[in-house]
Structure formats: structure tokens, C-alpha cells
Scaffold this motif. Structure first.
Motif, PDB file in Angstrom:
ATOM      1  N   ARG A 112       0.885  -1.242  -0.125  1.00 41.19           N
ATOM      2  CA  ARG A 112      -0.607  -0.121   0.073  1.00 41.19           C
ATOM      3  C   ARG A 112       0.695   0.603  -0.149  1.00 41.19           C
ATOM      4  NH1 ARG A 112      -5.515  -0.341   2.074  1.00 41.19           N
ATOM      5  NH2 ARG A 112      -5.015   2.034   0.829  1.00 41.19           N
ATOM      6  N   GLU A 113       1.507   1.490  -1.247  1.00 42.93           N
ATOM      7  CA  GLU A 113       2.320   2.546  -1.475  1.00 42.93           C
ATOM      8  C   GLU A 113       1.649   3.670  -0.543  1.00 42.93           C
ATOM      9  OE1 GLU A 113       5.585   3.022  -1.877  1.00 42.93           O
ATOM     10  OE2 GLU A 113       5.125   0.719  -2.431  1.00 42.93           O
ATOM     11  N   ASP A 114       0.297   4.397  -1.218  1.00 45.27           N
ATOM     12  CA  ASP A 114       0.243   5.391  -0.973  1.00 45.27           C
ATOM     13  C   ASP A 114       0.145   5.608   1.157  1.00 45.27           C
ATOM     14  OD1 ASP A 114      -1.672   3.328  -0.078  1.00 45.27           O
ATOM     15  OD2 ASP A 114      -3.615   4.630  -0.127  1.00 45.27           O
ATOM     16  N   LEU A 115       0.043   4.473   1.658  1.00 42.83           N
ATOM     17  CA  LEU A 115       0.002   5.126   3.305  1.00 42.83           C
ATOM     18  C   LEU A 115       1.335   4.001   3.742  1.00 42.83           C
ATOM     19  CD1 LEU A 115      -3.173   1.933   3.940  1.00 42.83           C
ATOM     20  CD2 LEU A 115      -3.143   4.445   4.262  1.00 42.83           C
ATOM     21  N   VAL A 116       1.678   3.993   2.814  1.00 44.92           N
ATOM     22  CA  VAL A 116       3.317   3.665   3.193  1.00 44.92           C
ATOM     23  C   VAL A 116       4.237   5.204   3.249  1.00 44.92           C
ATOM     24  CG1 VAL A 116       5.972   3.618   2.277  1.00 44.92           C
ATOM     25  CG2 VAL A 116       3.966   1.682   2.754  1.00 44.92           C
ATOM     26  N   GLU A 117       3.845   6.081   2.322  1.00 44.42           N
ATOM     27  CA  GLU A 117       4.267   7.047   2.197  1.00 44.42           C
ATOM     28  C   GLU A 117       3.792   8.432   2.979  1.00 44.42           C
ATOM     29  OE1 GLU A 117       6.957   8.718   0.262  1.00 44.42           O
ATOM     30  OE2 GLU A 117       6.421   6.040  -0.516  1.00 44.42           O
ATOM     31  N   ASP A 118       2.463   7.831   3.697  1.00 38.71           N
ATOM     32  CA  ASP A 118       1.780   8.838   4.729  1.00 38.71           C
ATOM     33  C   ASP A 118       2.505   8.248   5.842  1.00 38.71           C
ATOM     34  OD1 ASP A 118       0.099  10.497   3.346  1.00 38.71           O
ATOM     35  OD2 ASP A 118      -1.983   9.288   3.388  1.00 38.71           O
ATOM     36  N   THR A 119       2.657   7.814   5.662  1.00 40.38           N
ATOM     37  CA  THR A 119       3.404   6.552   7.351  1.00 40.38           C
ATOM     38  C   THR A 119       4.831   7.395   7.856  1.00 40.38           C
ATOM     39  OG1 THR A 119       1.689   5.000   7.420  1.00 40.38           O
ATOM     40  CG2 THR A 119       3.814   5.033   9.312  1.00 40.38           C
ATOM     41  N   LYS A 120       5.590   7.494   6.262  1.00 39.12           N
ATOM     42  CA  LYS A 120       7.071   8.093   6.311  1.00 39.12           C
ATOM     43  C   LYS A 120       6.779   9.698   7.110  1.00 39.12           C
ATOM     44  CE  LYS A 120       9.428   4.973   3.560  1.00 39.12           C
ATOM     45  NZ  LYS A 120      10.343   4.588   2.062  1.00 39.12           N
ATOM     46  N   ALA A 121       6.001   9.948   6.555  1.00 35.98           N
ATOM     47  CA  ALA A 121       5.827  11.479   6.834  1.00 35.98           C
ATOM     48  C   ALA A 121       5.262  11.476   8.307  1.00 35.98           C
ATOM     49  CB  ALA A 121       4.178  11.984   5.609  1.00 35.98           C
ATOM     50  N   GLN A 122       4.062  10.627   8.647  1.00 39.66           N
ATOM     51  CA  GLN A 122       4.160  10.674   9.949  1.00 39.66           C
ATOM     52  C   GLN A 122       5.357  10.309  10.687  1.00 39.66           C
ATOM     53  OE1 GLN A 122       0.974   8.809  10.247  1.00 39.66           O
ATOM     54  NE2 GLN A 122      -0.655   9.778  10.044  1.00 39.66           N
ATOM     55  N   MET A 123       5.749   9.322  10.233  1.00 37.94           N
ATOM     56  CA  MET A 123       6.839   9.539  11.429  1.00 37.94           C
ATOM     57  C   MET A 123       8.394  10.425  11.474  1.00 37.94           C
ATOM     58  SD  MET A 123       7.743   4.985  10.243  1.00 37.94           S
ATOM     59  CE  MET A 123       9.000   4.713  11.105  1.00 37.94           C
ATOM     60  N   GLN A 124       8.156  11.138  10.040  1.00 36.97           N
ATOM     61  CA  GLN A 124       9.004  11.840  10.507  1.00 36.97           C
ATOM     62  C   GLN A 124       9.151  13.253  11.096  1.00 36.97           C
ATOM     63  OE1 GLN A 124      11.653  12.062   8.345  1.00 36.97           O
ATOM     64  NE2 GLN A 124      12.631  14.171   9.253  1.00 36.97           N
ATOM     65  N   VAL A 125       8.039  13.295  11.114  1.00 37.67           N
ATOM     66  CA  VAL A 125       7.101  14.541  12.216  1.00 37.67           C
ATOM     67  C   VAL A 125       6.979  13.911  13.973  1.00 37.67           C
ATOM     68  CG1 VAL A 125       4.811  15.653  13.135  1.00 37.67           C
ATOM     69  CG2 VAL A 125       5.299  15.568  10.581  1.00 37.67           C
TER      70      VAL A 125
END
Length: 147
Positions: free
Chosen positions: A72-85
Motif C-alpha cells: 500500500r504505497e499511499d499509506l507507506v508514504e503517509d506513515t513515513k511522513a508521520q514518522m518524520q514529524v
């Protein structure tokens, strides 16, 4: 500045800049801190706040692994952005060399030399690196040392 105050400041900044990712992560973290405060029945100290942040980061890592497994690439990108914050609120992480040094010094101090001493060594090392190093990496370093 306490974590709660920092979160309030960052929340206002995220609202002004319309940063939806930061806004959702900060709200999630504030909610987790409030839940922990209610659970314990007192104001959180810095150690307990750190524990909540580490727990939230672990949840994000677990979610990321599941999303990658499900492709689920869409969710992977969202989760990576959240982890960055979320990483902004984590303590400075120790390097592998620093963790290795702590493991070796602790092993020498308590006299751990065999696999039978694994639990004793882990119990002595983890409080020193809590929140500053990945537990799985510490576990592997202790296993490698005691072989």
C-alpha cells in the motif's frame, strides 16, 4: 520547555502553516499523552512522556511494515511522513558504536560472559539506552557479544 508546551507551540505553528500531517501527528501525540496521564492518575514526568513518544514511534514502525507488506504505497508514504514529524520529539538516537560500547562496558561490569547471562545483561543495558536505541539492535548486539 516541557514536551506538552512544545506540542502546543508546534500545534499552533502547524495550524498556521496548514500542515495537515504535522497537525494530525501532534494531535495524536497529545491524545496519547493525555490518555497516559489519565491512566496513571498524575502529571507525567519527562521519563513517562518519553515512553509515550517511543510507544507512538513503535506503532508507526509496525504500521509501516504492515503497509509495505500489503504493498500500500499511499499509506507507506503517509506513515513515513508521520514518522518524520514524530521523530522531532524523540531523543537523540545513539550510534551503533555507542550502543556497542555501552553493551561491552555493562557486560564487563556485571561479569556477563555466557548465553546464560543474556537476561541479566539485557536488564542492565536497556535502562541505559531506553528510547535512544532500537531494542532489537541492542538484543542482537548482546547475543553477538555472549556467543
Amino acid at each position: 520547555m516541557s514536551l506538552t508546551n512544545r506540542l502546543m507551540t508546534d500545534l499552533k505553528a502547524a495550524m498556521k502553516s496548514h500542515d495537515k500531517t504535522a497537525l494530525s501527528v501532534i494531535r495524536m501525540l497529545k491524545s496519547a499523552l493525555m490518555n497516559k496521564k489519565i491512566e496513571l492518575g498524575h502529571e507525567l514526568n519527562s521519563e513517562e512522556e518519553l515512553q509515550v513518544v517511543v510507544s507512538q514511534m513503535k506503532q508507526q514502525k509496525d504500521s509501516l511494515a504492515e503497509f509495505e507488506k500489503a504493498q500500500r504505497e499511499d499509506l507507506v508514504e503517509d506513515t513515513k511522513a508521520q514518522m518524520q514529524v514524530l521523530s522531532q520529539y524523540m531523543p537523540q538516537q545513539l550510534s551503533e558504536a555507542e550502543v556497542q560500547e555501552i553493551v561491552q562496558q555493562t557486560a564487563a561490569k556485571i561479569g556477563a560472559t555466557s548465553k546464560a547471562d543474556f537476561g541479566k545483561l539485557m536488564q542492565a543495558v536497556m535502562p541505559q539506552v531506553k528510547g535512544k536505541a532500537d531494542g532489537n539492535k541492542v538484543n542482537q548486539m548482546v547475543k553477538d557479544l555472549l556467543q
